[in-house]
Design a protein around this motif. Structure first.
Motif, PDB file in Angstrom:
ATOM      1  N   GLY A  94     -70.241  15.819  36.444  1.00  0.00           N
ATOM      2  CA  GLY A  94     -69.093  16.559  35.944  1.00  0.00           C
ATOM      3  C   GLY A  94     -69.187  16.990  34.500  1.00  0.00           C
ATOM      4  N   GLN A  95     -70.247  16.579  33.794  1.00  0.00           N
ATOM      5  CA  GLN A  95     -70.423  16.964  32.393  1.00  0.00           C
ATOM      6  C   GLN A  95     -71.464  18.078  32.294  1.00  0.00           C
ATOM      7  N   ALA A  96     -71.082  19.204  31.735  1.00  0.00           N
ATOM      8  CA  ALA A  96     -72.016  20.322  31.565  1.00  0.00           C
ATOM      9  C   ALA A  96     -72.802  20.152  30.266  1.00  0.00           C
ATOM     10  N   SER A  97     -74.089  20.368  30.325  1.00  0.00           N
ATOM     11  CA  SER A  97     -74.941  20.328  29.135  1.00  0.00           C
ATOM     12  C   SER A  97     -76.271  20.966  29.478  1.00  0.00           C
ATOM     13  N   GLY A  98     -77.145  21.036  28.504  1.00  0.00           N
ATOM     14  CA  GLY A  98     -78.464  21.604  28.741  1.00  0.00           C
ATOM     15  C   GLY A  98     -79.469  20.571  29.209  1.00  0.00           C
ATOM     16  N   ASP A  99     -78.981  19.388  29.592  1.00  0.00           N
ATOM     17  CA  ASP A  99     -79.869  18.320  30.032  1.00  0.00           C
ATOM     18  C   ASP A  99     -79.883  18.210  31.557  1.00  0.00           C
ATOM     19  N   LEU A 100     -80.942  17.614  32.058  1.00  0.00           N
ATOM     20  CA  LEU A 100     -81.053  17.316  33.479  1.00  0.00           C
ATOM     21  C   LEU A 100     -81.321  15.831  33.664  1.00  0.00           C
ATOM     22  N   ARG A 101     -80.617  15.242  34.627  1.00  0.00           N
ATOM     23  CA  ARG A 101     -80.933  13.876  35.034  1.00  0.00           C
ATOM     24  C   ARG A 101     -81.959  13.944  36.157  1.00  0.00           C
ATOM     25  N   ILE A 102     -83.021  13.161  36.015  1.00  0.00           N
ATOM     26  CA  ILE A 102     -84.109  13.180  36.990  1.00  0.00           C
ATOM     27  C   ILE A 102     -84.101  11.860  37.748  1.00  0.00           C
ATOM     28  N   GLN A 103     -84.092  11.942  39.073  1.00  0.00           N
ATOM     29  CA  GLN A 103     -84.053  10.738  39.892  1.00  0.00           C
ATOM     30  C   GLN A 103     -85.042  10.846  41.039  1.00  0.00           C
ATOM     31  N   ALA A 104     -85.432   9.683  41.576  1.00  0.00           N
ATOM     32  CA  ALA A 104     -86.275   9.620  42.764  1.00  0.00           C
ATOM     33  C   ALA A 104     -85.418   9.144  43.925  1.00  0.00           C
ATOM     34  N   ILE A 105     -85.633   9.722  45.104  1.00  0.00           N
ATOM     35  CA  ILE A 105     -84.886   9.342  46.303  1.00  0.00           C
ATOM     36  C   ILE A 105     -85.871   8.847  47.351  1.00  0.00           C
ATOM     37  N   ASN A 106     -85.708   7.602  47.753  1.00  0.00           N
ATOM     38  CA  ASN A 106     -86.523   7.026  48.824  1.00  0.00           C
ATOM     39  C   ASN A 106     -85.656   6.949  50.075  1.00  0.00           C
ATOM     40  N   ASP A 107     -85.785   7.923  50.946  1.00  0.00           N
ATOM     41  CA  ASP A 107     -85.028   7.951  52.193  1.00  0.00           C
ATOM     42  C   ASP A 107     -85.943   7.448  53.311  1.00  0.00           C
ATOM     43  N   SER A 108     -86.213   6.161  53.290  1.00  0.00           N
ATOM     44  CA  SER A 108     -87.096   5.559  54.288  1.00  0.00           C
ATOM     45  C   SER A 108     -86.865   4.060  54.320  1.00  0.00           C
ATOM     46  N   ASN A 109     -87.457   3.397  55.296  1.00  0.00           N
ATOM     47  CA  ASN A 109     -87.374   1.938  55.402  1.00  0.00           C
ATOM     48  C   ASN A 109     -88.563   1.256  54.745  1.00  0.00           C
ATOM     49  N   TYR A 110     -89.300   1.990  53.923  1.00  0.00           N
ATOM     50  CA  TYR A 110     -90.470   1.459  53.235  1.00  0.00           C
ATOM     51  C   TYR A 110     -90.181   1.223  51.751  1.00  0.00           C
ATOM     52  N   PHE A 111     -90.840   0.210  51.184  1.00  0.00           N
ATOM     53  CA  PHE A 111     -90.970   0.150  49.744  1.00  0.00           C
ATOM     54  C   PHE A 111     -91.983   1.218  49.355  1.00  0.00           C
TER      55      PHE A 111
END
Length: 336
Positions: A94-111
């Motif tokens: 909800g906060q606008a800025s010139g930054d990006l948050r970078i995340q990893a998504i593990n959609d699996s049953n594995y480590f």
């Protein structure tokens, strides 16, 4: 002060804090007072009390190496794991800025053990992020200004495994992700998705069967197939209906975004399908309304994917070919 396991920290931007369990790159994993493990950038933590972390670290190491490691798995086919690099707008939702948050998504049953490195022009690598992400988990990696990402190529390597359980072998994954900053300056690139309550750009690292087939086509082949019909017959200009019970939605990519420069074939299809899902969501309560999705003929891939979504996720809705006289074979009508 360098943050290490065992330190007691307080969060800068939000209320809370706790004990640092471990540190991976720029991320500190903090156990709060309720016993939950919270990933936080080390730059957003202040050390309140620094203690020897030997006992705590040994306790964690012992716990993680137990043979019968218990964790929850989601019902599904283990042969089709998904892993994405996600880009979200602003410092916080909800906060606008010139930054990006970078995340990893593990959609699996594995480590998944991951390394994400900058691929230099000479082929060498500079390591950015590495660590292990647990099954069916999202993990914050970094926060960067948009222009810091321009023309980067990330080499992403993944190794999948399970703890204390027999599992199917998934070959190691090695993919290069090309990142162009200008794409993130366009609001319509960020789309609704299944992983966040906010819009995001999701770049697949482990690709599904459909995405692999698209990648097998060269850009030249893809454009040729998509425009084959239009090359023979001028593109039809569909008249907008005044009838309130009918809504026409043109899914042609040039109607959705200004330019496809820098987008892969798979990303183009994703934008089109995201538009379809958003319209379906917006009209979920409009019982009896007719939605006409204009997908064109082309090679039929977009039409096929639209109808797959209807069969899997919108089973309570009726759909059919739209009026042949008005749209030919290039549109599908859905009745809410």
């Amino acid at each position: 002060m360098k943050i290490k396991a065992g330190d007691t920290v307080r969060f800068l931007d939000t209320n809370g804090g706790g004990t640092v369990i471990r540190v991976e790159g720029k991320l500190a994993f903090v156990e709060d007072q309720d016993g939950f493990e919270v990933p936080v950038l080390t730059s957003e933590c202040v050390v309140i009390k620094s203690e020897s972390s030997t006992n705590k670290a040994e306790e964690i190491a012992e716990k993680e190496t137990e043979e019968n490691y218990e964790y929850s798995e989601e019902i599904g086919d283990d042969s089709n794991p998904q892993f994405y690099i996600a880009f979200l707008q602003g410092d916080k939702p909800g906060q606008a800025s010139g930054d990006l948050r970078i995340q990893a998504i593990n959609d699996s049953n594995y480590f998944i053990f991951y390394t994400i490195s900058n691929l230099r022009k000479d082929g060498d690598l500079d390591l950015f992020y590495n660590g292990t992400i647990e099954p069916n988990t999202k993990l914050a990696l970094d926060k960067l200004a948009i222009m810091q990402l321009d023309d980067r190529q990330w080499q992403v390597n993944l190794s999948l495994y399970k703890k204390g359980k027999t599992y199917k072998n998934i070959p190691p994954v090695s993919e290069v992700i090309k990142i162009k900053a200008p794409r993130f300056l366009k609001d319509n690139v960020f789309a609704d998705n299944d992983y966040y309550h906010e819009k995001a750009v999701l770049l697949p690292v482990i690709k599904g069967e459909f995405e692999r087939k698209l990648d097998a086509l060269s850009d030249k082949e893809f454009n040729k197939v998509i425009k084959e019909k239009e090359a023979k017959v001028p593109k039809k200009k569909y008249a907008r209906r005044d009838e309130p019970s009918i809504l026409e939605v043109d899914l042609h990519i040039d109607e959705l975004i200004d330019s496809t420069a820098g987008l892969s074939n798979g990303e183009i299809i994703t934008i089109q399908l995201d538009k379809f899902k958003q319209v379906m969501l917006d009209n979920a309560q409009n019982r009896g309304r007719k939605l006409v999705f204009i997908h064109g003929v082309g090679n039929g891939k977009l039409k096929t994917e639209v109808r797959k979504l209807l069969d899997r996720h919108y089973k309570n809705h009726v759909y059919q070919d739209a009026s042949f006289q008005e749209y030919g074979y290039g549109a599908t009508m859905v009745i809410i």
